[in-house]
Write a protein that holds these residues in place. Structure first.
Motif, mmCIF file in Angstrom:
data_model
loop_
_atom_site.group_PDB
_atom_site.id
_atom_site.type_symbol
_atom_site.label_atom_id
_atom_site.label_comp_id
_atom_site.label_asym_id
_atom_site.label_seq_id
_atom_site.Cartn_x
_atom_site.Cartn_y
_atom_site.Cartn_z
ATOM 1 N N TYR B 74 0.843 -1.211 0.000
ATOM 2 C CA TYR B 74 0.000 0.000 0.000
ATOM 3 C C TYR B 74 0.873 1.253 0.000
ATOM 4 O O TYR B 74 0.583 2.237 -0.680
ATOM 5 N N MET B 75 1.953 1.229 0.785
ATOM 6 C CA MET B 75 2.841 2.389 0.865
ATOM 7 C C MET B 75 3.781 2.489 -0.336
ATOM 8 O O MET B 75 4.446 3.513 -0.525
ATOM 9 N N GLY B 76 3.885 1.407 -1.101
ATOM 10 C CA GLY B 76 4.814 1.416 -2.237
ATOM 11 C C GLY B 76 6.207 0.956 -1.869
ATOM 12 O O GLY B 76 7.152 1.122 -2.632
ATOM 13 N N PHE B 77 6.350 0.343 -0.688
ATOM 14 C CA PHE B 77 7.677 -0.105 -0.249
ATOM 15 C C PHE B 77 8.093 -1.401 -0.945
ATOM 16 O O PHE B 77 9.225 -1.855 -0.795
ATOM 17 N N ASP B 78 7.161 -2.025 -1.666
ATOM 18 C CA ASP B 78 7.515 -3.256 -2.379
ATOM 19 C C ASP B 78 8.282 -2.960 -3.674
ATOM 20 O O ASP B 78 8.863 -3.846 -4.271
ATOM 21 N N LYS B 79 8.258 -1.689 -4.083
ATOM 22 C CA LYS B 79 9.007 -1.301 -5.290
ATOM 23 C C LYS B 79 10.144 -0.362 -4.900
ATOM 24 O O LYS B 79 9.997 0.465 -3.991
ATOM 25 N N LEU B 80 11.273 -0.463 -5.614
ATOM 26 C CA LEU B 80 12.390 0.449 -5.370
ATOM 27 C C LEU B 80 12.036 1.850 -5.863
ATOM 28 O O LEU B 80 11.562 2.018 -6.980
ATOM 29 N N THR B 81 12.200 2.853 -4.995
ATOM 30 C CA THR B 81 12.027 4.252 -5.399
ATOM 31 C C THR B 81 13.406 4.903 -5.424
ATOM 32 O O THR B 81 14.200 4.715 -4.505
ATOM 33 N N LYS B 82 13.668 5.636 -6.492
ATOM 34 C CA LYS B 82 14.996 6.263 -6.615
ATOM 35 C C LYS B 82 14.917 7.768 -6.374
ATOM 36 O O LYS B 82 13.988 8.424 -6.840
ATOM 37 N N ALA B 83 15.896 8.267 -5.652
ATOM 38 C CA ALA B 83 15.953 9.695 -5.333
ATOM 39 C C ALA B 83 17.334 10.235 -5.651
ATOM 40 O O ALA B 83 18.303 9.470 -5.759
ATOM 41 N N VAL B 84 17.408 11.545 -5.817
ATOM 42 C CA VAL B 84 18.698 12.232 -5.870
ATOM 43 C C VAL B 84 18.670 13.342 -4.828
ATOM 44 O O VAL B 84 17.606 13.762 -4.382
ATOM 45 N N ILE B 85 19.852 13.799 -4.451
ATOM 46 C CA ILE B 85 19.934 14.855 -3.452
ATOM 47 C C ILE B 85 20.836 15.968 -3.982
ATOM 48 O O ILE B 85 21.858 15.691 -4.599
ATOM 49 N N VAL B 86 20.414 17.200 -3.779
ATOM 50 C CA VAL B 86 21.215 18.346 -4.236
ATOM 51 C C VAL B 86 21.535 19.226 -3.030
ATOM 52 O O VAL B 86 20.623 19.697 -2.336
ATOM 53 N N GLY B 87 22.821 19.445 -2.809
ATOM 54 C CA GLY B 87 23.271 20.281 -1.694
ATOM 55 C C GLY B 87 23.918 19.425 -0.621
ATOM 56 O O GLY B 87 23.240 18.914 0.251
ATOM 57 N N MET B 88 25.250 19.244 -0.712
ATOM 58 C CA MET B 88 25.888 18.292 0.194
ATOM 59 C C MET B 88 26.604 18.976 1.346
ATOM 60 O O MET B 88 27.761 18.714 1.650
ATOM 61 N N GLY B 89 25.888 19.857 2.005
ATOM 62 C CA GLY B 89 26.356 20.381 3.282
ATOM 63 C C GLY B 89 26.125 19.323 4.363
ATOM 64 O O GLY B 89 25.900 18.152 4.062
ATOM 65 N N ARG B 90 26.138 19.742 5.628
ATOM 66 C CA ARG B 90 26.003 18.769 6.725
ATOM 67 C C ARG B 90 24.701 17.986 6.650
ATOM 68 O O ARG B 90 24.673 16.777 6.861
ATOM 69 N N LEU B 91 23.593 18.680 6.355
ATOM 70 C CA LEU B 91 22.310 17.992 6.319
ATOM 71 C C LEU B 91 22.245 17.032 5.119
ATOM 72 O O LEU B 91 21.772 15.894 5.237
ATOM 73 N N GLY B 92 22.752 17.491 3.970
ATOM 74 C CA GLY B 92 22.800 16.633 2.788
ATOM 75 C C GLY B 92 23.596 15.368 3.055
ATOM 76 O O GLY B 92 23.158 14.252 2.752
ATOM 77 N N GLU B 93 24.759 15.539 3.662
ATOM 78 C CA GLU B 93 25.604 14.395 4.030
ATOM 79 C C GLU B 93 24.846 13.437 4.954
ATOM 80 O O GLU B 93 24.884 12.214 4.776
ATOM 81 N N ALA B 94 24.185 14.010 5.950
ATOM 82 C CA ALA B 94 23.479 13.171 6.924
ATOM 83 C C ALA B 94 22.386 12.354 6.231
ATOM 84 O O ALA B 94 22.241 11.154 6.479
ATOM 85 N N LEU B 95 21.638 12.977 5.348
ATOM 86 C CA LEU B 95 20.564 12.256 4.658
ATOM 87 C C LEU B 95 21.135 11.237 3.677
ATOM 88 O O LEU B 95 20.619 10.125 3.553
ATOM 89 N N PHE B 96 22.211 11.630 2.984
ATOM 90 C CA PHE B 96 22.815 10.734 1.990
ATOM 91 C C PHE B 96 23.306 9.444 2.660
ATOM 92 O O PHE B 96 23.238 8.366 2.069
ATOM 93 N N HIS B 97 23.774 9.540 3.880
ATOM 94 C CA HIS B 97 24.294 8.363 4.578
ATOM 95 C C HIS B 97 23.296 7.731 5.542
ATOM 96 O O HIS B 97 23.627 6.813 6.274
ATOM 97 N N TYR B 98 22.092 8.248 5.562
ATOM 98 C CA TYR B 98 21.075 7.750 6.499
ATOM 99 C C TYR B 98 20.697 6.310 6.141
ATOM 100 O O TYR B 98 20.341 6.013 4.991
ATOM 101 N N LEU B 99 20.791 5.433 7.097
ATOM 102 C CA LEU B 99 20.576 4.011 6.806
ATOM 103 C C LEU B 99 19.104 3.617 6.757
ATOM 104 O O LEU B 99 18.734 2.617 6.165
ATOM 105 N N GLY B 100 18.261 4.437 7.370
ATOM 106 C CA GLY B 100 16.857 4.055 7.522
ATOM 107 C C GLY B 100 16.043 4.041 6.231
ATOM 108 O O GLY B 100 14.904 3.566 6.233
ATOM 109 N N PHE B 101 16.598 4.575 5.144
ATOM 110 C CA PHE B 101 15.830 4.588 3.895
ATOM 111 C C PHE B 101 15.719 3.200 3.262
ATOM 112 O O PHE B 101 14.830 2.964 2.449
ATOM 113 N N ASP B 102 16.636 2.321 3.638
ATOM 114 C CA ASP B 102 16.586 0.935 3.130
ATOM 115 C C ASP B 102 15.228 0.303 3.359
ATOM 116 O O ASP B 102 14.688 -0.353 2.487
ATOM 117 N N ARG B 103 14.714 0.483 4.540
ATOM 118 C CA ARG B 103 13.502 -0.248 4.898
ATOM 119 C C ARG B 103 12.253 0.275 4.201
ATOM 120 O O ARG B 103 11.213 -0.385 4.214
#
Lengths: 195, 195
Positions: B74-103
């Motif tokens: 229902y949430m769409g977690f059964d399919k891979l969703t692809k994202a990009v991120i623009v702006g690699m300051g501290r917050l960008g870095e933190a989100l880019f390396h955030y492990l919780g997006f796997d699930r």
């Protein structure tokens, strides 16, 4: 866990009104203009403002400056709120250096980590008590989150902003707001798939 | 701006149900147990589940595994969703390396910044098109946010997760979710002052 559903909704809208009003250059403003500019329902904006500010006049609207004062003091932005942060990984660093907390009058007075670069957790209680810190931000890994919360509670902290995925057990008089980046993003994924 | 208020509320609860169910070790579960364990209203949980999963049986409840499957798809977690991120300051870095997006089955396929360490914005469109990227995360300063959003829209991105404080102008068919750390924290401050 926060269960103040209705309050949370209005408390979430007010900072958005405040940000918008700060950019508004006329002396008076109506609920209609705010609603249209922010893409919100007019009835809702009107009700929100009427609840908080008594300065609205028929056909004229609210004086922008006093409406801003009323909204800011309603949210508690007129007083300095002090926070500490525990867990200085990438997310902790990002929050610690985040500039946007200034405008809500929040100051992160100390950052703690097991790494030497930051304050030691041995000093946690004394620093919180000295500065009368009320808010604790948890950015530690899941396995350390509950111990961190326990330390916060025993150090006089009243509200916890929890970025770990651990669901914290705290006494009833302590507020916990769970901020889960993946859950937040998943709402966007779901809405997108709905289109 | 997102105005799907009711949907957003249910879409926010489902990831919480999913996380909880993953830790639940029995074969069957009832809405009552979920509600009590998560501190949510039983009627609400019951309604949410009934809307999504048809597997509930009176007195027995839901089979945990198939409820998890139903909620995830229902949430769409059964399919891979692809994202990009623009702006690699501290917050960008933190989100880019955030492990919780796997699930939630989200993968950040590329990170962009004006700094050489990351992909150049010149490659933005071609990378997004090649990977069929649907989600763009904006962590640039306010003054670059609108140009970044414009680039995302012209590169086929359908939903923007905006961490800048800029209020973005995008076509009607593009979703924007504004994530403002200060506003989020201010809800906690307000609730705390209410106690």
């Amino acid at each position: 866990m926060l269960q103040n559903g209705n309050y949370e909704a209005i408390f979430s809208r007010i900072p958005i009104y405040i940000e918008y009003l700060k950019t508004y250059e006329e002396e008076y403003i109506s609920a209609t203009i705010i609603a249209n500019s922010l893409g919100l329902g007019e009835v809702q904006v009107r009700k929100d403002l009427a609840k908080i500010s008594f300065g609205g006049k028929p056909k004229i609207g609210y004086e922008v400056k006093s409406l801003l004062d009323d909204l800011s003091s309603y949210m508690g932005f007129d007083k300095l709120t002090k926070a500490v942060i525990v867990g200085m990984g990438r997310l902790g660093e990002a929050l610690f250096h985040y500039l946007g907390f200034d405008r809500i009058n929040l100051k992160i007075v100390a950052a703690f980590d097991v790494c030497d670069k930051y304050n030691s957790l041995d000093e946690f209680k004394s620093i919180c008590e000295k500065h009368n810190v009320k808010i604790g931000i948890i950015t530690v890994p899941e396995e350390s989150a509950q111990a961190t919360a326990d330390l916060m509670v025993s150090s006089g902290i009243k509200a916890i902003w929890n970025f770990s995925s651990s669901s914290l057990k705290v006494p009833n008089n302590i507020l916990v707001k769970n901020e889960n980046m993946a859950n937040s993003l998943s709402v966007l994924i779901r809405l997108m798939n709905n289109l």
